[in-house]
Design a protein around this motif. Structure first.
Motif, PDB file in Angstrom:
ATOM      1  N   GLU A   1       0.540  -7.867  -3.005  1.00 50.02           N
ATOM      2  CA  GLU A   1      -0.640  -8.060  -2.160  1.00 50.02           C
ATOM      3  C   GLU A   1      -0.483  -7.353  -0.813  1.00 50.02           C
ATOM      4  O   GLU A   1      -1.426  -6.735  -0.313  1.00 50.02           O
ATOM      5  N   LEU A   2       0.707  -7.441  -0.235  1.00 54.90           N
ATOM      6  CA  LEU A   2       0.946  -6.793   1.053  1.00 54.90           C
ATOM      7  C   LEU A   2       0.833  -5.285   0.948  1.00 54.90           C
ATOM      8  O   LEU A   2       0.217  -4.631   1.798  1.00 54.90           O
ATOM      9  N   VAL A   3       1.437  -4.720  -0.083  1.00 55.59           N
ATOM     10  CA  VAL A   3       1.419  -3.260  -0.245  1.00 55.59           C
ATOM     11  C   VAL A   3      -0.002  -2.763  -0.488  1.00 55.59           C
ATOM     12  O   VAL A   3      -0.415  -1.730   0.048  1.00 55.59           O
ATOM     13  N   GLU A   4      -0.765  -3.485  -1.280  1.00 55.46           N
ATOM     14  CA  GLU A   4      -2.131  -3.050  -1.572  1.00 55.46           C
ATOM     15  C   GLU A   4      -3.000  -3.006  -0.324  1.00 55.46           C
ATOM     16  O   GLU A   4      -3.888  -2.167  -0.200  1.00 55.46           O
ATOM     17  N   LYS A   5      -2.752  -3.908   0.621  1.00 54.91           N
ATOM     18  CA  LYS A   5      -3.589  -3.994   1.815  1.00 54.91           C
ATOM     19  C   LYS A   5      -3.044  -3.224   3.012  1.00 54.91           C
ATOM     20  O   LYS A   5      -3.794  -2.892   3.924  1.00 54.91           O
ATOM     21  N   HIS A   6      -1.749  -2.947   3.010  1.00 54.76           N
ATOM     22  CA  HIS A   6      -1.130  -2.371   4.208  1.00 54.76           C
ATOM     23  C   HIS A   6      -0.397  -1.062   3.948  1.00 54.76           C
ATOM     24  O   HIS A   6       0.363  -0.608   4.804  1.00 54.76           O
ATOM     25  N   PHE A   7      -0.623  -0.449   2.802  1.00 53.22           N
ATOM     26  CA  PHE A   7       0.026   0.824   2.498  1.00 53.22           C
ATOM     27  C   PHE A   7      -0.993   1.832   1.962  1.00 53.22           C
ATOM     28  O   PHE A   7      -1.876   1.486   1.172  1.00 53.22           O
ATOM     29  N   CYS A   8      -0.830   3.078   2.394  1.00 57.51           N
ATOM     30  CA  CYS A   8      -1.488   4.224   1.772  1.00 57.51           C
ATOM     31  C   CYS A   8      -0.390   5.216   1.396  1.00 57.51           C
ATOM     32  O   CYS A   8       0.745   5.123   1.884  1.00 57.51           O
ATOM     33  N   ALA A   9      -0.718   6.177   0.564  1.00 50.58           N
ATOM     34  CA  ALA A   9       0.250   7.200   0.174  1.00 50.58           C
ATOM     35  C   ALA A   9      -0.410   8.561   0.170  1.00 50.58           C
ATOM     36  O   ALA A   9      -1.587   8.694  -0.181  1.00 50.58           O
ATOM     37  N   VAL A  10       0.356   9.562   0.575  1.00 53.56           N
ATOM     38  CA  VAL A  10      -0.045  10.963   0.445  1.00 53.56           C
ATOM     39  C   VAL A  10       1.045  11.627  -0.384  1.00 53.56           C
ATOM     40  O   VAL A  10       2.199  11.711   0.048  1.00 53.56           O
ATOM     41  N   THR A  11       0.702  12.069  -1.582  1.00 56.95           N
ATOM     42  CA  THR A  11       1.724  12.553  -2.504  1.00 56.95           C
ATOM     43  C   THR A  11       1.128  13.430  -3.588  1.00 56.95           C
ATOM     44  O   THR A  11      -0.087  13.382  -3.844  1.00 56.95           O
ATOM     45  N   ALA A  12       1.991  14.216  -4.211  1.00 59.01           N
ATOM     46  CA  ALA A  12       1.583  14.986  -5.388  1.00 59.01           C
ATOM     47  C   ALA A  12       1.863  14.212  -6.665  1.00 59.01           C
ATOM     48  O   ALA A  12       1.441  14.621  -7.745  1.00 59.01           O
ATOM     49  N   ASP A  13       2.601  13.111  -6.560  1.00 57.94           N
ATOM     50  CA  ASP A  13       2.925  12.286  -7.725  1.00 57.94           C
ATOM     51  C   ASP A  13       2.269  10.914  -7.558  1.00 57.94           C
ATOM     52  O   ASP A  13       2.891   9.953  -7.099  1.00 57.94           O
ATOM     53  N   CYS A  14       1.018  10.838  -7.932  1.00 55.59           N
ATOM     54  CA  CYS A  14       0.254   9.604  -7.744  1.00 55.59           C
ATOM     55  C   CYS A  14       0.803   8.462  -8.598  1.00 55.59           C
ATOM     56  O   CYS A  14       0.703   7.292  -8.213  1.00 55.59           O
ATOM     57  N   ASP A  15       1.397   8.781  -9.759  1.00 50.41           N
ATOM     58  CA  ASP A  15       1.948   7.736 -10.619  1.00 50.41           C
ATOM     59  C   ASP A  15       3.096   7.007  -9.925  1.00 50.41           C
ATOM     60  O   ASP A  15       3.200   5.779 -10.000  1.00 50.41           O
ATOM     61  N   GLN A  16       3.971   7.763  -9.252  1.00 55.89           N
ATOM     62  CA  GLN A  16       5.088   7.142  -8.541  1.00 55.89           C
ATOM     63  C   GLN A  16       4.581   6.234  -7.426  1.00 55.89           C
ATOM     64  O   GLN A  16       5.118   5.148  -7.197  1.00 55.89           O
ATOM     65  N   ALA A  17       3.552   6.683  -6.732  1.00 60.86           N
ATOM     66  CA  ALA A  17       2.986   5.848  -5.669  1.00 60.86           C
ATOM     67  C   ALA A  17       2.398   4.563  -6.233  1.00 60.86           C
ATOM     68  O   ALA A  17       2.529   3.486  -5.639  1.00 60.86           O
TER      69      ALA A  17
ATOM     70  N   SER B   1      -4.605   2.518  -6.161  1.00 54.11           N
ATOM     71  CA  SER B   1      -5.030   3.891  -6.466  1.00 54.11           C
ATOM     72  C   SER B   1      -6.071   4.404  -5.474  1.00 54.11           C
ATOM     73  O   SER B   1      -6.116   5.597  -5.178  1.00 54.11           O
ATOM     74  N   ALA B   2      -6.894   3.499  -4.933  1.00 59.40           N
ATOM     75  CA  ALA B   2      -7.911   3.916  -3.965  1.00 59.40           C
ATOM     76  C   ALA B   2      -7.288   4.379  -2.656  1.00 59.40           C
ATOM     77  O   ALA B   2      -7.940   5.090  -1.875  1.00 59.40           O
ATOM     78  N   ASN B   3      -6.034   4.005  -2.418  1.00 58.39           N
ATOM     79  CA  ASN B   3      -5.355   4.359  -1.171  1.00 58.39           C
ATOM     80  C   ASN B   3      -4.325   5.466  -1.355  1.00 58.39           C
ATOM     81  O   ASN B   3      -3.456   5.652  -0.505  1.00 58.39           O
ATOM     82  N   ILE B   4      -4.403   6.181  -2.466  1.00 55.90           N
ATOM     83  CA  ILE B   4      -3.488   7.297  -2.731  1.00 55.90           C
ATOM     84  C   ILE B   4      -4.259   8.602  -2.556  1.00 55.90           C
ATOM     85  O   ILE B   4      -5.313   8.804  -3.164  1.00 55.90           O
ATOM     86  N   TYR B   5      -3.708   9.490  -1.730  1.00 54.87           N
ATOM     87  CA  TYR B   5      -4.365  10.758  -1.399  1.00 54.87           C
ATOM     88  C   TYR B   5      -3.513  11.912  -1.928  1.00 54.87           C
ATOM     89  O   TYR B   5      -2.337  12.031  -1.572  1.00 54.87           O
TER      90      TYR B   5
END
Length: 652
Positions: free
Chosen positions: A315-331, A338-342
């Protein structure tokens, strides 16, 4: 995941070497003339007004051109200001429709003549500079070793740009780029207006970027550069927000950056192309633990002594984390929604990633997407200049040629970057990153060992601070070519107002040696204009005799002069200009790499030390857990490891 269609590529590197060109030999001969003939001293060259006039380049950007970038989709009510309106226009309520920003490059204080420049252009022609630039623009695989295109310039291209006859499949790639930009725009607006909040319902005021590989340099430098810009300031006014970057695996970096933050108000952005970088993932896991430990420590989160929030890691990660990556699966596996992965694209190198979501996402949340779009527009303006302007007036090309001349032929292996703007204090580190990582190579693109040393040692400091730091060395020690960067307008208006209010009370005189008072920006720029001449002209023993300097001090006060420099004068420092400046130096680096015949887009030199670190890491783990002795290292490394481990055992 974003898919990339198949495009026309060039996979074979050019095999011709710059050392085989007759111009290479001719330039070495010309350099020896400059070193040995006193008539070629800069004090004599600067006396030739005709020569100096020919060593100027000017790039102008009209207001109409700038207005042409404006996109109706970027007009967001929450941002509440017109980013195209200048400070003076805001005060008067008038818009200067004829405003035209300029970039003036004066390289008359370089040790060159018209014939030298002609030889450099001939060398560039023999090395296929125009062809290489076209391949860069069109998406050919000019990163030969990794078989990738190099298209960071695509990230700052307007949505409706006409790619006809420029890149096969260009529109498809642009659609992908703008899908990401639109996602950044929408998310940043929601964070800024409070639609997106933390898990306890509080506003997300603090953005912390967790990254490695040097990807923090660009965004951090932009953050500093815009900290005093009016439009950027207005976008943050009253928001009580912060933006910070953690790039070091040293836990001190994390502790210091998060010490005064409220967990409920903090958003972490994990920036990692592979989402496997050791440093980044250590910090990401530390951030997750920090959230769990510190969430709801605010007294307002307690009622009758009871903790109201006991959230899971997910729950914490979903609300307080975003990711910028070429490997969206790892994020996703880390728990980021998934909505917070760029996505990052494989054709964007990490050192050029400030234009990607790695820079645009955190900076748009802090300064607004509208302000950051202006940075993209400024960079695109220079892209068009670089790709389309004739080489003789092409500012990045000229800077690149001068870099080749100074380092390869004149033997000057360092370069000083001297921005006379406090806001650009972190700019030298950005250039140091992408220039030294790009061009510090020992072989050509075809894998043939070079017969000369490629790359330059970049360093610098802003404004007058540098004058009290290393200018002693520049004036009387080693010869280090310098780039001076200044601005016609100050980002600050407070000092000018104070000057205007008090100038009648100052007793000014007309003589040069009387006490004169100017505003602070003029004082700063007085040094910007004087230092290049002081470096070039120097001061002779005869000058000191005429000034009646005591004989025992004369030799100490001799300045040999003949120290080369270039001066870049820009209209004002705002988001548009930041984009221009960064793009100029990116393209400058690429030009040098093309002429040297190297691949400026891989970085194998950064890997060997990390590979050795794996052995050390395994040894430390075995010694800590099982008490294993240090084995398999040379005496020096083994001895140091034993000392390190023995201290740990003693402290326990």
């Amino acid at each position: 995941m974003f898919t990339t269609p198949t495009f026309t590529t060039a996979t074979l590197p050019p095999h011709h070497k710059c050392t085989d060109c007759p111009q290479f030999t001719a330039l070495h001969y010309a350099a020896s003339t400059f070193r040995n003939d006193d008539k070629m001293h800069l004090k004599h060259l600067l006396a030739d007004a005709f020569r100096c006039q020919g060593l100027l380049a000017v790039h102008s950007t009209s207001a109409a051109f700038e207005r042409g970038f404006q996109d109706d989709e970027s007009q967001d009510a929450d941002e509440g200001f017109d980013a195209a309106t200048s400070d003076s226009e805001a005060k008067t309520g008038k818009t200067n429709k004829n405003f035209q920003r300029r970039i003036i490059l004066d390289y008359s204080r370089q040790q060159i003549t018209g014939s030298t420049l002609e030889l450099l252009f001939d060398l560039a022609d023999r090395m296929g500079l125009n062809e290489r630039m076209s391949e860069l623009r069109c998406g050919y695989h000019i990163n030969y070793t990794e078989r990738k295109a190099v298209l960071h310039h695509l990230l700052r291209t307007p949505r409706h740009y006409d790619w006809s006859h420029k890149m096969v499949g260009g529109k498809a790639r642009m659609d992908e780029v703008w899908d990401v930009l639109t996602k950044i725009r929408n998310f940043s607006v929601k964070v800024r207006n409070g639609t997106v909040r933390g898990i306890t319902g509080k506003l997300l005021k603090n953005v912390v970027c967790l990254t490695s590989g040097g990807m923090h340099y660009g965004p951090e430098a932009v953050y500093e550069a815009l900290s005093a810009d009016r439009d950027a300031f207005m976008a943050t006014k009253g928001r009580d927000t912060s933006l910070s970057f953690i790039s070091n695996v040293d836990p001190v970096d994390f502790d210091v950056k998060t010490r005064n933050l409220q967990a409920e108000e903090t958003l972490f952005i994990v920036i990692s192309k592979s989402f496997e970088a050791v440093e980044t993932m250590y910090n990401a896991r530390m951030a997750r633990r920090w959230l769990k430990k510190n969430m709801c420590k605010d007294p307002q989160s307690f009622t009758d002594g009871q903790i109201l929030c006991d959230f899971s890691d997910k729950e914490l990660v979903e609300k307080h984390f975003c990711a910028v990556t070429a490997d969206c699966d790892q994020a996703s596996q880390f728990g980021i929604h998934s909505a917070n992965i760029y996505p990052m694209f494989d054709w964007v190198g990490e050192r050029f990633s400030v234009w990607s979501a790695a820079g645009m996402l955190p900076l748009s949340i802090h300064y607004s997407y509208k302000v950051m779009q202006r940075m993209l527009e400024g960079a695109h303006d220079i892209d068009e200049h670089f790709f389309d302007a004739p080489l003789g007036g092409n500012i990045p090309v000229l800077l690149g040629l001068l870099g080749v001349w100074n380092s390869t032929f004149m033997g000057y292996h360092a370069r000083a970057l001297l921005p006379y703007s406090h806001a650009l204090s972190k700019f030298p580190a950005v250039v140091q990153k992408f220039d030294m990582e790009s061009n510090g190579k020992r072989v050509s693109s075809a894998g043939i060992p070079l017969l000369f040393s490629a790359g330059e040692i970049d360093f610098g400091e802003c404004g007058i601070n540098g004058q009290y730091n290393f200018y002693q060395l520049l004036h009387q020690g080693r010869t280090i070519p310098s780039d001076f960067i200044g601005f016609m307008e100050s980002q600050s208006s407070a000092i000018d107002e104070e000057y205007n209010e008090n100038q009648d009370r100052w007793n000014d005189n007309d003589g040069w040696d009387a006490k004169l008072v100017v505003n602070c920006h003029d004082e700063l720029m007085s040094n910007f204009f004087s230092q290049p001449d002081a470096l070039a002209l120097g001061k002779t023993l005869n000058d000191l005799v005429q000034e009646e300097v005591p004989e025992e001090l004369r030799e100490h006060k001799v300045f040999p002069g003949n120290k080369p420099s270039s001066s870049i004068l820009m209209t004002k420092l705002d988001a548009f200009a930041v984009g221009q400046l960064f793009a100029i130096y990116e393209h400058r680096t690429v030009v040098q790499g093309f002429i040297w015949g190297i691949n400026s887009f891989d970085q194998y030199g950064t890997e060997l030390g990390r590979m050795h670190a794996k052995r050390v890491r395994a040894q430390l783990s075995a010694s800590r857990k099982r008490g294993a002795s240090v084995q398999g290292f040379n005496f020096s490394s083994g001895n140091m490891l034993e000392a390190y481990l023995s201290h740990g055992r003693a402290s326990r």
